[in-house]
Design an enzyme around this catalytic site. Structure first.
Site, PDB file in Angstrom:
ATOM      1  N   GLU A   1      -6.742   4.080  -0.364  1.00 37.34           N
ATOM      2  CA  GLU A   1      -6.250   4.982   0.820  1.00 37.34           C
ATOM      3  C   GLU A   1      -5.985   6.146   0.280  1.00 37.34           C
ATOM      4  O   GLU A   1      -5.319   6.228  -1.106  1.00 37.34           O
ATOM      5  CB  GLU A   1      -4.894   4.287   1.649  1.00 37.34           C
ATOM      6  CG  GLU A   1      -5.410   2.870   2.067  1.00 37.34           C
ATOM      7  CD  GLU A   1      -3.895   2.397   2.723  1.00 37.34           C
ATOM      8  OE1 GLU A   1      -4.573   1.371   3.588  1.00 37.34           O
ATOM      9  OE2 GLU A   1      -2.805   3.039   2.589  1.00 37.34           O
TER      10      GLU A   1
ATOM     11  N   SER B   1      -4.693   5.116   5.623  1.00 42.95           N
ATOM     12  CA  SER B   1      -3.726   4.271   5.944  1.00 42.95           C
ATOM     13  C   SER B   1      -3.759   4.084   7.645  1.00 42.95           C
ATOM     14  O   SER B   1      -4.028   5.030   8.261  1.00 42.95           O
ATOM     15  CB  SER B   1      -2.296   4.556   5.658  1.00 42.95           C
ATOM     16  OG  SER B   1      -1.220   3.954   6.059  1.00 42.95           O
TER      17      SER B   1
ATOM     18  N   CYS C   1       2.096  -8.095   5.839  1.00 52.40           N
ATOM     19  CA  CYS C   1       1.426  -6.545   5.533  1.00 52.40           C
ATOM     20  C   CYS C   1       0.284  -6.472   5.380  1.00 52.40           C
ATOM     21  O   CYS C   1      -0.463  -7.110   5.774  1.00 52.40           O
ATOM     22  CB  CYS C   1       2.257  -6.025   4.440  1.00 52.40           C
ATOM     23  SG  CYS C   1       4.223  -5.583   4.978  1.00 52.40           S
ATOM     24  N   ASP C   2      -0.336  -5.173   4.965  1.00 52.08           N
ATOM     25  CA  ASP C   2      -1.527  -4.571   4.918  1.00 52.08           C
ATOM     26  C   ASP C   2      -2.777  -5.543   4.672  1.00 52.08           C
ATOM     27  O   ASP C   2      -3.680  -5.596   5.018  1.00 52.08           O
ATOM     28  CB  ASP C   2      -1.672  -3.518   4.288  1.00 52.08           C
ATOM     29  CG  ASP C   2      -0.590  -2.138   4.843  1.00 52.08           C
ATOM     30  OD1 ASP C   2       0.519  -2.485   5.122  1.00 52.08           O
ATOM     31  OD2 ASP C   2      -1.143  -1.208   4.863  1.00 52.08           O
ATOM     32  N   LYS C   3      -2.538  -5.891   3.430  1.00 52.92           N
ATOM     33  CA  LYS C   3      -3.341  -6.998   2.757  1.00 52.92           C
ATOM     34  C   LYS C   3      -3.128  -8.564   2.804  1.00 52.92           C
ATOM     35  O   LYS C   3      -3.911  -9.299   2.904  1.00 52.92           O
ATOM     36  CB  LYS C   3      -3.915  -6.571   1.454  1.00 52.92           C
ATOM     37  CG  LYS C   3      -4.187  -5.096   0.969  1.00 52.92           C
ATOM     38  CD  LYS C   3      -5.541  -4.965   1.904  1.00 52.92           C
ATOM     39  CE  LYS C   3      -5.806  -3.406   2.058  1.00 52.92           C
ATOM     40  NZ  LYS C   3      -4.754  -2.508   2.530  1.00 52.92           N
TER      41      LYS C   3
ATOM     42  N   ASP D   1       0.737  -1.305   0.309  1.00 53.04           N
ATOM     43  CA  ASP D   1       0.050   0.017   0.118  1.00 53.04           C
ATOM     44  C   ASP D   1       0.803   1.119   0.040  1.00 53.04           C
ATOM     45  O   ASP D   1       0.282   2.285  -0.469  1.00 53.04           O
ATOM     46  CB  ASP D   1      -0.917   0.004   1.373  1.00 53.04           C
ATOM     47  CG  ASP D   1      -2.000  -0.989   1.053  1.00 53.04           C
ATOM     48  OD1 ASP D   1      -2.387  -1.565  -0.362  1.00 53.04           O
ATOM     49  OD2 ASP D   1      -3.004  -0.876   1.878  1.00 53.04           O
TER      50      ASP D   1
ATOM     51  N   CYS E   1       6.256  -1.969   7.937  1.00 53.08           N
ATOM     52  CA  CYS E   1       6.691  -0.598   8.326  1.00 53.08           C
ATOM     53  C   CYS E   1       6.945  -0.428  10.011  1.00 53.08           C
ATOM     54  O   CYS E   1       6.642  -1.188  10.805  1.00 53.08           O
ATOM     55  CB  CYS E   1       5.750   0.449   8.001  1.00 53.08           C
ATOM     56  SG  CYS E   1       5.762   0.767   5.973  1.00 53.08           S
TER      57      CYS E   1
END
Length: 650
Positions: A513, A539, A161-163, A119, A232
């Site tokens: 996002e 985000s 991570c995000d997804k 992302d 991150c």
């Protein structure tokens, strides 16, 4: 350039074979197997020996290792091919560690991958239109990969991570009858002297506004990802997803946010392989762990950590996959009113420690100890360790590992772990408010969400209420909005403005996002005086008065799609009582009241310039319609066959 092959690269570059002798030895089939087993199970053993497995060791317990591995890392650690992001680049090391442990226990490991996008990399690009839709697709692919070898007895998911990690949790939750375990991919190391991976994403906006020099941008941009692996350095959606996996009981204790590539990270992988075998041996399956009580624990820990608002989409989707109760706005509000924020971690503050420091302070189990002492957790839930949460926490409280990591934080960084994971008493002293609020009003009749704990304290009144009345600045696309943020002319965003980004919902962009804007506002000197509202999402690193998930979305006829330039908007967010409102109250600097706004939005037609973003993929359009038929963003953006059938002509 000899593309077609006019000549040899070297003398043997065209050499090849058409036949080979095949592996040595024999597969020890029994007569019963040859008679009763499906041909696929028999041929599978031929495949296994063909790939080099010892034919004498084919009959051990089989395990599937699913991951989001991406890129290609050489034996020396250098990239042969880059991945989408650091979060999946080092996962091969974990897979190797896990597989070797399974082999040492006479098991048979299989490994399959479904890599994931980034992302951060796709912010402001066409790639963002595939971000959230990927989650549903990947969960389906992962489940299909797992089911494609039905002889496996347990499944491990390795993701970061995000997804990718929400997709992995959905995939394993959708495998309720098998034992499963998650190994989070961990976090990248914090940079010693430089900008974290949140702040650096504002570098373009700051340069455009003369806040930094070109040389500074070049230097900081190079060093911000201080190590090649891990998610991150802030508790965004990636970090929060790791926290959620652990708080659900899907991981071993103290697995979330482990610094990637380190010995303790590999040790967690090895122990997780042992744990999966234990789950298989004791017939503890996924549905025994993912109970309604476990999901409530996850919501409580999310609130205590100040987690990403994107988990309001992902956690219901995980519950849906395992056929548990899907949490609604009232559930989130109840939990957040009950649960104080205890963790000081980027992006929330007050100091904003990186996630690696949160891990070293004790991480998720340390938070859960504090919550246990307040009587907030369901302690009798089963976890992937094969023990209850209460047993895990009793172990953690006196464990050598706890004392080791916390002592290291004091000795190496001079940081008191109690300043990172606070007691309730200390969190109140530091004015650490609860995490999320769900404003409603004539602009958001179905609701919206804001991470209220991350609004700058200097723009909040003494009674804990953020109050703002300002002119609407309307943007049909994120691209136009970021231009205005970077602009120095008359069209630039000014203190006091309320940015309105429409057509950012599922049907407009795949529910993009808009983090490049929110991060820019955080690090521009006037940014805290600007509010942003959108039918898109943010985000997990977003801060400030940024209100997203506004429903209905503009392209579904929502009132946000009726707003005009210089409409007067009123925002109220009570960060103490977690209540809020978002209303049209006037136009052209004249406050005409909420009743006027109600009538205006009833009478106005939808703007005629609304449209989906140019180039939105057909795949994403299909996803948008399927998730809409399934209840939309407030139902986790899932695919629900029964609702699709009910709400369509199927």
């Amino acid at each position: 350039m000899d593309i077609l092959g006019e000549s040899k690269l070297n003398n043997d570059s065209w050499e090849f074979l058409t036949h080979a002798e095949g592996p040595k030895g024999k597969i020890e089939f029994t007569p019963e197997q040859l008679i009763s087993e499906p041909s696929g199970n028999l041929f599978a053993q031929s495949q296994n020996t063909g790939m080099g497995w010892d034919p004498k060791k084919l009959w051990g317990t089989q395990f599937m290792i699913l991951s989001t591995l991406g890129g290609m890392r050489g034996d020396d650690g250098r990239p042969i091919a880059l991945g989408h992001h650091t979060g999946h680049f080092e996962l091969g090391m974990l897979i190797e560690t896990v597989a070797n442990q399974i082999k040492d226990d006479d098991g048979i490991p299989y490994s399959a991958y479904c890599s994931d996008p980034c992302d951060g990399r796709s912010q402001g690009t066409s790639g963002m239109m595939d971000s959230l839709p990927y989650r549903n697709d990947a969960a389906i692919v992962m489940r299909r990969l797992s089911r494609s070898i039905p002889t496996t007895k347990g499944v491990m998911g390795i993701a970061t991570c995000d997804k990718g990690l929400p997709a992995m949790m959905m995939a394993l939750a959708g495998t309720p009858e098998k034992p499963t375990i998650i190994v989070p991919g961990g976090v990248t190391l914090a940079v010693e002297e430089g900008e974290d991976t949140a702040m650096i994403q504002s570098i373009g906006a700051r340069y455009a506004q003369d806040e930094v020099t070109l040389e500074y941008a070049q230097d900081m941009g190079c060093k911000t990802c201080a190590s090649p692996g891990g998610g991150c350095q802030f508790l965004g959606t990636a970090g929060t997803s790791q926290v959620i996996a652990e708080s659900l009981g899907m991981t071993l204790p103290h697995a979330a946010l482990t610094p990637s590539g380190t010995n303790i990270w590999l040790d967690t992988g090895r122990r997780s392989a042992l744990a999966l075998k234990n789950l298989v041996d004791n017939k503890i399956n996924t549905k025994a762990i993912l109970t309604d009580q476990a999901f409530e624990n996850a919501m409580i820990v999310h609130a205590a950590c100040g987690g990403s608002t994107n988990l309001i989409l992902h956690l219901p989707a995980i519950a849906h996959a395992v056929k548990r109760k899907m949490m609604k706005v009232d559930d989130w509000t109840r939990i957040n009113k009950l649960t104080p924020r205890l963790v000081d971690v980027l992006p929330n503050g007050p100091k904003g420690f990186p996630t690696s420091v949160f891990f070293s302070s004790g991480g998720v189990p340390e938070v859960m100890l504090k919550l246990r002492d307040e009587g907030l957790l369901n302690l009798d839930v089963m976890t992937a360790s094969g023990k209850t949460l209460e047993e895990n926490l009793n172990w953690w409280e006196q464990s050598e590992k706890r004392h080791f990591v916390r002592d290291q934080l004091v000795k190496s960084r001079g940081i008191d772990p109690e300043d990172v994971v606070h007691s309730l008493k200390n969190s109140k002293k530091k004015n650490m408010t609860s995490t999320v609020t769900f404003p409603k009003g004539n602009i958001a009749p179905e609701g919206s969400v804001v991470k209220s704990t991350a609004i700058d304290k200097t723009v909040i009144d003494e009674d804990g209420v953020y109050r703002k009345i300002g002119p609407a600045r309307i943007f049909i696309s994120e691209a136009d909005a970021i231009k205005a943020v970077k602009d120095k002319g008359p069209n630039k965003i000014k203190a006091g403005d309320i940015m309105v980004i429409v057509c950012g919902g599922p049907k407009g962009t795949g529910m993009q996002e808009v983090a490049q804007i929110t991060i820019a506002l955080k690090y521009l000197p006037y940014g805290k005086e600007v509010a942003l509202i959108t039918d898109g999402r943010f985000s997990g690193v977003s801060t400030g008065a940024c209100i997203g998930h506004i429903g209905p979305e503009a392209l579904d006829g929502g009132p946000i799609g009726k707003l005009k330039e210089n409409d007067m908007i009123e925002i109220n967010i009570d960060t103490i009582n977690l209540e809020g409102s978002l209303d049209l109250i006037g136009e052209n600097e004249e406050n005409k009241g909420i009743d006027w706004g109600n009538q205006q939005l009833k009478n106005r037609k939808i703007r005629n310039d609304l449209k989906p973003q140019d180039g939105i993929p057909e795949d994403t359009i299909l996803w948008a319609h399927l998730q809409s038929l399934s209840g939309g963003a407030w139902n986790g953006c899932v695919y629900d066959y029964e609702l699709i059938k009910k709400n369509s002509s199927i």
